[in-house]
Design a protein around this motif. Structure first.
Motif, mmCIF file in Angstrom:
data_model
loop_
_atom_site.group_PDB
_atom_site.id
_atom_site.type_symbol
_atom_site.label_atom_id
_atom_site.label_comp_id
_atom_site.label_asym_id
_atom_site.label_seq_id
_atom_site.Cartn_x
_atom_site.Cartn_y
_atom_site.Cartn_z
ATOM 1 N N PRO A 290 36.152 85.385 -1.536
ATOM 2 C CA PRO A 290 34.923 86.173 -1.691
ATOM 3 C C PRO A 290 34.483 87.334 -0.772
ATOM 4 C CG PRO A 290 34.936 84.101 -0.377
ATOM 5 C CD PRO A 290 36.225 84.238 -1.213
ATOM 6 N N ASP A 291 35.266 87.613 0.147
ATOM 7 C CA ASP A 291 35.026 88.882 0.833
ATOM 8 C C ASP A 291 36.447 89.588 1.390
ATOM 9 O OD1 ASP A 291 35.862 87.097 2.981
ATOM 10 O OD2 ASP A 291 34.259 87.590 4.306
ATOM 11 N N ILE A 292 36.225 90.708 1.955
ATOM 12 C CA ILE A 292 37.257 91.467 2.246
ATOM 13 C C ILE A 292 38.094 90.818 3.219
ATOM 14 C CG2 ILE A 292 36.242 93.007 3.967
ATOM 15 C CD1 ILE A 292 37.892 95.340 2.777
ATOM 16 N N TYR A 293 37.837 90.173 4.082
ATOM 17 C CA TYR A 293 38.464 89.523 5.080
ATOM 18 C C TYR A 293 39.535 88.632 4.769
ATOM 19 C CZ TYR A 293 35.327 92.316 7.929
ATOM 20 O OH TYR A 293 34.526 93.075 8.347
ATOM 21 N N MET A 294 38.895 87.693 3.813
ATOM 22 C CA MET A 294 39.795 86.849 3.052
ATOM 23 C C MET A 294 40.827 87.346 1.968
ATOM 24 S SD MET A 294 37.200 83.671 2.226
ATOM 25 C CE MET A 294 36.300 82.724 3.683
ATOM 26 N N ARG A 295 40.442 88.390 1.664
ATOM 27 C CA ARG A 295 41.112 89.039 0.146
ATOM 28 C C ARG A 295 42.312 89.789 0.944
ATOM 29 N NH1 ARG A 295 36.368 91.642 -2.991
ATOM 30 N NH2 ARG A 295 35.930 89.811 -4.080
ATOM 31 N N LEU A 296 42.236 90.176 2.254
ATOM 32 C CA LEU A 296 43.387 90.714 2.928
ATOM 33 C C LEU A 296 44.428 89.914 2.993
ATOM 34 C CD1 LEU A 296 41.859 92.722 5.710
ATOM 35 C CD2 LEU A 296 43.054 93.845 3.781
ATOM 36 N N HIS A 297 44.372 88.549 3.136
ATOM 37 C CA HIS A 297 45.649 87.690 3.260
ATOM 38 C C HIS A 297 46.275 87.436 2.049
ATOM 39 C CE1 HIS A 297 47.595 84.305 5.215
ATOM 40 N NE2 HIS A 297 47.430 83.599 4.241
ATOM 41 N N SER A 298 45.755 87.552 0.943
ATOM 42 C CA SER A 298 46.298 87.182 -0.206
ATOM 43 C C SER A 298 47.430 88.410 -0.649
ATOM 44 C CB SER A 298 45.489 86.876 -1.271
ATOM 45 O OG SER A 298 45.916 86.494 -2.694
ATOM 46 N N PRO A 299 47.042 89.572 -0.715
ATOM 47 C CA PRO A 299 47.755 90.607 -1.283
ATOM 48 C C PRO A 299 49.014 91.037 -0.361
ATOM 49 C CG PRO A 299 45.646 91.699 -1.131
ATOM 50 C CD PRO A 299 45.713 89.962 -0.577
ATOM 51 N N THR A 300 48.591 90.645 1.010
ATOM 52 C CA THR A 300 49.716 90.875 2.063
ATOM 53 C C THR A 300 50.566 89.918 1.957
ATOM 54 O OG1 THR A 300 47.928 91.663 3.583
ATOM 55 C CG2 THR A 300 50.061 91.023 4.572
ATOM 56 N N LYS A 301 50.516 88.689 1.847
ATOM 57 C CA LYS A 301 51.428 87.394 1.498
ATOM 58 C C LYS A 301 52.119 87.959 0.092
ATOM 59 C CE LYS A 301 50.985 84.953 4.918
ATOM 60 N NZ LYS A 301 51.909 85.017 5.946
ATOM 61 N N ALA A 302 51.335 88.333 -0.843
ATOM 62 C CA ALA A 302 52.085 88.377 -1.953
ATOM 63 C C ALA A 302 53.205 89.694 -2.075
ATOM 64 C CB ALA A 302 51.058 89.060 -3.380
ATOM 65 N N SER A 303 52.723 90.739 -1.381
ATOM 66 C CA SER A 303 53.652 92.023 -1.242
ATOM 67 C C SER A 303 54.788 91.567 -0.459
ATOM 68 C CB SER A 303 52.944 93.023 -0.827
ATOM 69 O OG SER A 303 52.441 92.998 0.526
ATOM 70 N N THR A 304 54.549 90.804 0.663
ATOM 71 C CA THR A 304 55.827 90.425 1.276
ATOM 72 C C THR A 304 56.827 89.599 0.986
ATOM 73 O OG1 THR A 304 54.564 89.174 2.846
ATOM 74 C CG2 THR A 304 54.689 91.368 3.588
ATOM 75 N N LEU A 305 56.105 88.383 0.324
ATOM 76 C CA LEU A 305 56.993 87.091 -0.027
ATOM 77 C C LEU A 305 57.279 87.355 -1.353
ATOM 78 C CD1 LEU A 305 55.084 84.315 1.836
ATOM 79 C CD2 LEU A 305 57.295 85.472 2.479
ATOM 80 N N GLY A 306 56.476 87.992 -2.330
ATOM 81 C CA GLY A 306 56.808 87.973 -3.838
ATOM 82 C C GLY A 306 57.616 89.064 -4.058
ATOM 83 N N ILE A 307 57.385 90.272 -3.397
ATOM 84 C CA ILE A 307 58.414 91.416 -3.749
ATOM 85 C C ILE A 307 59.863 91.183 -3.062
ATOM 86 C CG2 ILE A 307 58.480 93.767 -3.296
ATOM 87 C CD1 ILE A 307 56.679 93.228 -5.473
ATOM 88 N N THR A 308 59.521 90.696 -2.016
ATOM 89 C CA THR A 308 61.071 90.187 -1.257
ATOM 90 C C THR A 308 61.876 89.218 -2.001
ATOM 91 O OG1 THR A 308 60.043 90.342 0.859
ATOM 92 C CG2 THR A 308 61.710 89.147 0.750
ATOM 93 N N GLY A 309 61.319 88.506 -2.770
ATOM 94 C CA GLY A 309 62.031 87.372 -3.625
ATOM 95 C C GLY A 309 62.557 88.114 -4.761
ATOM 96 N N VAL A 310 61.911 89.053 -5.227
ATOM 97 C CA VAL A 310 62.043 89.631 -6.496
ATOM 98 C C VAL A 310 63.283 90.894 -5.874
ATOM 99 C CG1 VAL A 310 61.513 91.672 -8.188
ATOM 100 C CG2 VAL A 310 60.060 89.538 -7.784
ATOM 101 N N LEU A 311 63.331 91.520 -5.076
ATOM 102 C CA LEU A 311 64.100 92.521 -4.547
ATOM 103 C C LEU A 311 65.300 91.741 -4.218
ATOM 104 C CD1 LEU A 311 61.948 94.986 -2.554
ATOM 105 C CD2 LEU A 311 63.200 95.439 -4.547
#
Length: 124
Positions: free
Chosen positions: A31-52
């Motif tokens: 719902p808000d920017i403070y909660m939304r920050l957590h989601s893409p940060t985890k996605a970029s660090t863990l998700g892209i790390t797995g692909v790379l």
């Protein structure tokens, strides 16, 4: 290519893909920017790390020596993604973006914004 390498690459791609999917879903649904920050940060660090990591394993096997390009990209993302999230959170605080009503600790936002230490409860 040996079967064990294919399994490792597939598992790494699946883990990375799942984190990216969950991160994208969280970015759209939270719902808000403070909660939304957590989601893409985890996605970029863990998700892209797995692909790379999967790409690094595949390229290392195909080239015959360790491919460090993907490792360098992964390290760069692991360093910069949390810093970028911190800067976005500070910008939201600076512009006095209101959190949702259910947010706990929102009374500390003024102290954080003004760089004061939070008031300590008196010791008994």
């Amino acid at each position: 290519m040996p079967l064990y390498l294919e399994i490792i690459i597939c598992v790494s791609l699946l883990i990375g893909g799942v984190f990216l999917l969950i991160g994208s879903y969280g970015l759209a649904r939270l719902p808000d920017i403070y909660m939304r920050l957590h989601s893409p940060t985890k996605a970029s660090t863990l998700g892209i790390t797995g692909v790379l990591i999967a790409s690094m394993i595949l390229q290392s096997h195909l080239q015959g020596f360790l491919s460090i390009k993907e490792l360098l990209i992964t390290l760069f993302l692991l360093i910069t993604a949390p810093v970028a999230a911190n800067m976005i959170a500070k910008t939201a605080l600076h512009y006095r973006t209101k959190p949702i009503n259910e947010t706990q600790g929102d009374d500390l936002m003024e102290a954080i914004r003004d760089r004061k230490s939070p008031k300590q409860p008196p010791e008994a």
